[in-house]
Scaffold this motif. Structure first.
Motif, short mmCIF file in Angstrom:
data_model
loop_
_atom_site.label_atom_id
_atom_site.label_comp_id
_atom_site.label_asym_id
_atom_site.label_seq_id
_atom_site.Cartn_x
_atom_site.Cartn_y
_atom_site.Cartn_z
N THR A 1 -3.29 7.64 4.37
CA THR A 1 -2.43 8.09 5.46
C THR A 1 -0.97 8.00 5.03
O THR A 1 -0.62 7.24 4.14
N LEU A 2 -0.13 8.77 5.67
CA LEU A 2 1.30 8.73 5.35
C LEU A 2 2.00 7.71 6.24
O LEU A 2 1.64 7.55 7.41
N PRO A 3 2.99 7.01 5.72
CA PRO A 3 3.79 6.15 6.59
C PRO A 3 4.50 6.98 7.66
O PRO A 3 4.61 8.19 7.52
N ASP A 4 4.97 6.32 8.72
CA ASP A 4 5.71 7.03 9.75
C ASP A 4 6.95 7.66 9.15
O ASP A 4 7.47 7.21 8.14
N ARG A 5 7.45 8.68 9.87
CA ARG A 5 8.58 9.45 9.35
C ARG A 5 9.78 8.57 8.99
O ARG A 5 10.40 8.75 7.94
N GLU A 6 10.09 7.59 9.82
CA GLU A 6 11.29 6.77 9.53
C GLU A 6 11.09 5.87 8.31
O GLU A 6 12.05 5.38 7.73
N GLU A 7 9.83 5.67 7.93
CA GLU A 7 9.55 4.87 6.73
C GLU A 7 9.52 5.73 5.47
O GLU A 7 9.51 5.21 4.36
N HIS B 1 9.07 5.45 -7.12
CA HIS B 1 7.66 5.57 -6.74
C HIS B 1 7.40 4.81 -5.44
O HIS B 1 7.90 3.69 -5.26
N ARG B 2 6.61 5.43 -4.57
CA ARG B 2 6.14 4.73 -3.38
C ARG B 2 4.67 5.04 -3.18
O ARG B 2 4.16 6.01 -3.72
N GLY B 3 4.01 4.21 -2.39
CA GLY B 3 2.61 4.44 -2.09
C GLY B 3 2.45 4.76 -0.61
O GLY B 3 3.42 5.05 0.08
N THR B 4 1.20 4.66 -0.15
CA THR B 4 0.94 4.97 1.25
C THR B 4 0.38 3.77 2.01
O THR B 4 -0.09 3.92 3.13
N ARG B 5 0.43 2.59 1.40
CA ARG B 5 -0.07 1.41 2.12
C ARG B 5 1.01 0.90 3.06
O ARG B 5 2.06 0.42 2.61
N PRO B 6 0.75 0.97 4.37
CA PRO B 6 1.80 0.60 5.34
C PRO B 6 2.32 -0.82 5.11
O PRO B 6 3.52 -1.07 5.24
N ASP B 7 1.43 -1.76 4.75
CA ASP B 7 1.88 -3.15 4.61
C ASP B 7 2.88 -3.28 3.44
O ASP B 7 3.77 -4.12 3.47
N ARG B 8 2.70 -2.46 2.41
CA ARG B 8 3.62 -2.54 1.27
C ARG B 8 4.90 -1.75 1.49
O ARG B 8 5.93 -2.05 0.88
#
Ligand code: FE2
Length: 243
Positions: free
Chosen positions: A91-97, A42-49
């Motif tokens: 928002t979605l993280p950047d592609r490399e993330e 599982h992953r989320g969309t919070r960039p800091d996490r």
């Protein structure tokens, strides 16, 4: 067979809690005829996490593969994730993330079970705008789809792909999930069935009961297409096929 959705990486989410559990899950899968498993924590969309987590998960995947090899469990692990699109940060993280399915343009996504359809549609559009194709995890578990399966039909028409859960079709995720999964399967709207396994005792990666159930109750469904051909196509970046 190929399992496109499995929480097999130990200690990364609410799935496997140890390398030992992961080995047992993989061994069960292998005995039922699975050869490749996409690890989809599982992953989320919070960039800091999420920052830095893709690299961490790739290292964890390598370690788990070495462990499977050490015990001669004939399973190849592939990178992936299950991204929860619901939540305050849309928002979605950047592609490399991101960890797409085997680094293709297919992204496995999920939502809160009670998410409104309009909100889901908006967030699915964000995935498309990022140049990715959503593979929607367990559409049969979302309340809006259970109430109105045409919502999932519209997703399929928009070119998104639907992944049913093994346990929905076995009836262990509730009657509404079972009936909705059965309907989507009979209408040939599902591209893939996967385990969404979390453990070896319950919600397992053992596909044998599913194969028996498909044979018994869904004679029109093609297990080879749903469990080998289509997940294999997705892992090569090709669109699934429908019979
Ligand atoms: Fe999952």
């Amino acid at each position: 067979m190929i399992d496109l959705h499995c929480h097999i990486l130990p200690g990364e989410d609410d799935g496997s809690d140890s390398p030992d559990t992961s080995c047992r899950m993989a061994a069960q899968a292998a005995r039922s005829g699975v050869r490749r498993i996409v690890a989809t924590p599982h992953r989320g969309t919070r960039p800091d996490r999420e920052r830095g987590r893709a690299a961490h998960l790739r290292r964890a995947l390598g370690r788990m593969q070495a462990e499977l090899d050490r015990w001669n469990i004939p399973i190849e692990l592939l990178p992936g994730s299950e991204v929860l699109l619901s939540g305050p940060d849309g928002t979605l993280p950047d592609r490399e993330e991101l960890l797409t399915l085997n680094d293709t343009d297919f992204l496995l996504v999920e939502f809160y079970f009670d998410a409104p359809a309009s909100d889901m549609d908006r967030r699915l559009s964000l995935v498309e705008q990022a140049g990715l194709t959503p593979v929607i995890a367990h559409p049969e578990r979302y309340y809006c789809v259970q109430e109105n399966p045409a919502i999932a039909g519209a997703w399929a028409e928009r070119g998104y792909y639907l992944q049913l859960n093994k346990d929905s079709l076995l009836g262990s995720l509730g009657e509404a999930a079972y009936l909705t999964a059965a309907l989507l399967l009979r209408r040939k709207l599902a591209a893939v069935i996967a385990s969404d396994a979390h453990h070896w005792r319950r919600r397992t990666a053992d596909l044998r009961p599913l194969l028996e159930e498909l044979d018994r109750r869904f004679p029109g469904a093609d297990p080879d297409l749903l469990l080998r051909v289509n997940p294999g196509r997705i892992l090569r970046g090709l669109p699934p096929e429908f019979d």
